[in-house]
Structures are given as C-alpha cells and as structure tokens.
Scaffold this motif. Structure first.
Motif, PDB file in Angstrom:
ATOM      1  N   ASN A 140     102.472 -43.826 -59.731  1.00 57.22           N
ATOM      2  CA  ASN A 140     102.778 -42.405 -59.584  1.00 57.22           C
ATOM      3  C   ASN A 140     101.612 -41.556 -60.073  1.00 57.22           C
ATOM      4  OD1 ASN A 140     103.902 -39.706 -60.330  1.00 57.22           O
ATOM      5  ND2 ASN A 140     105.812 -40.605 -59.586  1.00 57.22           N
ATOM      6  N   LEU A 144      99.030 -38.926 -57.971  1.00 54.12           N
ATOM      7  CA  LEU A 144      98.882 -37.528 -58.356  1.00 54.12           C
ATOM      8  C   LEU A 144      97.416 -37.131 -58.495  1.00 54.12           C
ATOM      9  CD1 LEU A 144     101.753 -37.262 -61.003  1.00 54.12           C
ATOM     10  CD2 LEU A 144     101.615 -35.968 -58.860  1.00 54.12           C
ATOM     11  N   GLU A 154      98.114 -31.064 -67.058  1.00 54.66           N
ATOM     12  CA  GLU A 154      98.738 -30.937 -65.732  1.00 54.66           C
ATOM     13  C   GLU A 154      99.407 -32.237 -65.322  1.00 54.66           C
ATOM     14  OE1 GLU A 154      95.566 -27.732 -63.792  1.00 54.66           O
ATOM     15  OE2 GLU A 154      95.169 -29.903 -63.683  1.00 54.66           O
ATOM     16  N   HIS A 158     103.565 -33.081 -64.472  1.00 48.93           N
ATOM     17  CA  HIS A 158     104.100 -33.690 -63.250  1.00 48.93           C
ATOM     18  C   HIS A 158     104.859 -34.989 -63.550  1.00 48.93           C
ATOM     19  CE1 HIS A 158     102.411 -31.127 -60.097  1.00 48.93           C
ATOM     20  NE2 HIS A 158     101.302 -31.024 -60.834  1.00 48.93           N
ATOM     21  N   GLU A 161     108.566 -34.825 -64.607  1.00 47.74           N
ATOM     22  CA  GLU A 161     109.595 -34.603 -63.587  1.00 47.74           C
ATOM     23  C   GLU A 161     110.344 -35.893 -63.281  1.00 47.74           C
ATOM     24  OE1 GLU A 161     107.749 -32.873 -60.190  1.00 47.74           O
ATOM     25  OE2 GLU A 161     106.881 -31.177 -61.297  1.00 47.74           O
TER      26      GLU A 161
END
Length: 382
Positions: A140, A144, A154, A158, A161
């Motif tokens: 993941n 990103l 940042e 993400h 989430e």
C-alpha cells in the motif's frame, strides 16, 4: 575473472606480510590514505562518491563537507547537480541510516542490506507492528509514493485510512524499511530546505533492484575505502551479520595482518598502507563523517577518551577536527547576520604550528561554507 583478484602463494611476499602487526598509527595512515584525507584528490565528484561507497547523509550538508575535505576545488553545485540529475540518491542503507550513493550503487546496496533494514524496523517498532500484515502495508505504501512523492507526514495520513489504530510513525517506518525509498530534490541540495519527499528507487530511476547483489565485490570496495579491517569492522559498517563465510571465500585473494590486540585484519594486497610517520595535515570533518562510523574499533581515528564529546546521547555525531590524523576536537559554524564564525573546541593543547595550520584550513572552510559573509576563526582555549 576479477582483475583485482590475487591468489596467495606459499613463500610469497604476501605470506610474509600476513605475519605483520599493524599498530594504531599504521591503521590510521592506511585509512586516511584511502579516505583521501592525507592528500586531497582531483577526481570527478561521482567517482569520489563511488570510491567511498557513499557518504553519510543524516545531516543535510554532511556530504558536502565530506567532499570538500577530500577533494581539490570542490564546489557545492557539483554535488547538487548530480542529485538533480539522478546520478546520486539519498536513501537509508548501511546500518539503516541515510547515505548518499551513486545510482548504480544504490541498486546493489539496497537489496544486500534488506536484512539490516528489517532488523532495524523490528528493533524500533516490532511491538506496534506485531499484528500487522507487513506485506500488505508495504504494498500500500509503495503504491502511494509511486503515484505521488510524499513526505512521511503525508504518507502517514494516507496509511491511517486503512490502519487507523497503527501509530503513524510505526506505519511510515515500515514503509521506509521495507520499501527502497529515496529522498527527492530539493532535499539534499545545498542551501535548500523543506521536508523530505519520498518515492521508490525503482520509480525514480526507472530500473529494478539487482536480484543478486555481489557481496564479495562490495566487501572488496569496503576494504579499498576503509581497510585494513576485521570481519567485525565490515559488519559494523554495513550493519550485516554472519559475514565470516563470505570472508573465507575471499581469503585466498586477500592479505592479512594483526592489530595490537591480535585481531585478524583483512586487506587488498595492492591497497595503500603508508608508513605511520607519514605527515597528516589538519582536516575538518563534517557531522556523521563515514570515517568515524565504519569500524568496530575506532581507535585508529578516535581516542576513546573523546568519544562522549563526539558521539552525543541523542545520536548526533559532531563535526570534528583531525590533528596528526586523529580526532582532536570539534567545530561548528555560528552565523550572526552577515558574519559567520568558525568556532573550534580542541581536546588537546595545540602547538603554534598546529594552530597556524588549523587556522589556515579553517579560513578555507569558511570561504567554502559562507563566501559572502565576513568571517572569523576562533580556537577556544583548553
């Protein structure tokens, strides 16, 4: 066939040299010679970065000072241009710490050091990550940062989430250590700041990692840059363990010595080993300089009495001065409006000759670091 390979023969000069004991001064001068700290060299910057197998880069400007102290006429934009052109990259490598290396070296070193990265992650965040599917988390995170370079802040946002109960620092540490991330410009550019943004090495350079790194070649290169060295030295430099088997494979082409404690030292037969009486001019080393971090026994460069004055409790390795080849104090730049002061704090009493030479070298350092400011060199009294 490796052109540097040499086989030891019974009765040869190599066998006789293998019985020698190298004291601290002999090891000091050998290491200084290979680190280009006995004499500045005039080489392309990229060649120097590769010759040294990278430069420590935890501090933004550390690689610039490392090159200045080793090269003739080095200018900051020579390295900055290499970073912008993607010929060198900043990423976590040896000991899971930030280094600046050539792009070809990054593809070899990063997979070779994967176990180091994983061990570092487990040591720092193992408990917080014990119930997490690390493969899924890494995949993941990779997607990103490949879709868009991100700061860790940042990236952590993400990831939360999908993993809302996972601390952000643990999540981003997992991506840093499991995925080959590079810091992209302007990070690493002299005079430019801002948070580091990351993407993967493969995306940044449009190339895949080396599937089978050549460990023997990398160890030869370590010896060329830092030798003579023990197996433990190589392991401390890299962060790897279990290198004895590899060293035994290399043994027939290497020469061996003993240090004053009886430890076996490996070296390349044709590597420079100057006499211990070889003169060594004063040098200024920046924070985290490689020469202080690449041996288990640092006595070849740093007297243990001064270790706590150089290695701080919060993990900073201070900028140091070398006198007669050994760490003999620390230095820092103090900027006040349009004036920059070089403040030097010696650990020893300097002779007048050493003071004069250090002051001259310090003036050159100031001209490199702050050419537009008024400048002053101050040597603190002991």
């Amino acid at each position: 066939m490796n052109k540097n390979k040499t086989t030891r023969k019974p009765g040869s000069g190599m066998e006789k040299e293998s019985a020698k004991v190298l004291d601290s001064r002999a090891l000091n001068r050998a290491t200084l010679a290979r680190q280009m700290l006995l004499k500045r060299e005039k080489l392309p910057v990229l060649d120097v970065v590769e010759k040294l197998i990278g430069l420590q880069a935890q501090s933004q400007n550390a690689p610039y000072f490392a090159l200045w102290s080793r090269m003739e006429d080095f200018q900051q934009d020579q390295l900055s241009e290499l970073i912008r052109d993607r010929k060198v990259v900043r990423m976590a490598l040896m000991r899971a710490t930030l280094h600046l290396v050539s792009s070809p070296d990054a593809f070899q070193l990063r997979p070779w050091l994967q176990s180091v990265m994983e061990r570092s992650l487990k040591g720092g965040y193992g408990r917080q990550l014990k119930d997490v599917d690390l493969g899924q988390l890494a995949a993941n995170g990779r997607k990103l940062v490949e879709d868009k370079p991100m700061t860790f802040s940042e990236l952590g946002g993400h990831l939360l989430e999908h993993w809302p109960d996972l601390p952000s620092k643990a999540a981003t540490a997992a991506i840093r250590n499991l995925v080959p991330l590079v810091q992209i410009p302007p990070r690493g550019i002299w005079g430019e700041g801002g948070q580091a943004a990351h993407t993967t090495l493969e995306t940044w350079l449009h190339q895949s990692l080396c599937p089978k790194p050549d460990a023997e070649t990398l160890i030869r290169r370590y010896l060329a840059a830092f030798g003579p060295a023990t197996v433990k030295d190589i392991q401390v430099w890299s962060g790897l363990t279990g290198l004895n088997q590899t060293m035994e494979k290399l043994r027939p082409e290497l020469i061996t010595f003993r240090d004053v404690h009886g430890a076996e030292l490996f070296d390349l037969p044709d590597a420079p080993r100057p006499d211990g009486s070889t003169p060594a001019e004063p040098r200024f080393l920046g924070e985290f300089d490689n020469i202080l971090l690449s041996h288990a026994d640092r006595s070849r460069i740093l007297d243990d009495r001064y270790r706590s004055s150089v290695f701080t409790i919060n993990g900073i390795i201070r900028s140091t001065i070398l006198i007669d080849g050994y760490v003999a104090g620390t230095w820092k730049l103090i900027q006040e409006r349009k004036k920059t002061v070089l403040s030097i704090d010696p650990f020893i009493t300097l002779s007048q000759k050493e003071t004069d030479a250090l002051t001259m070298e310090g003036a050159r350092l100031l001209h490199f670091a702050a050419p537009e400011d008024s400048q002053e060199v101050i040597i603190q009294s002991g």
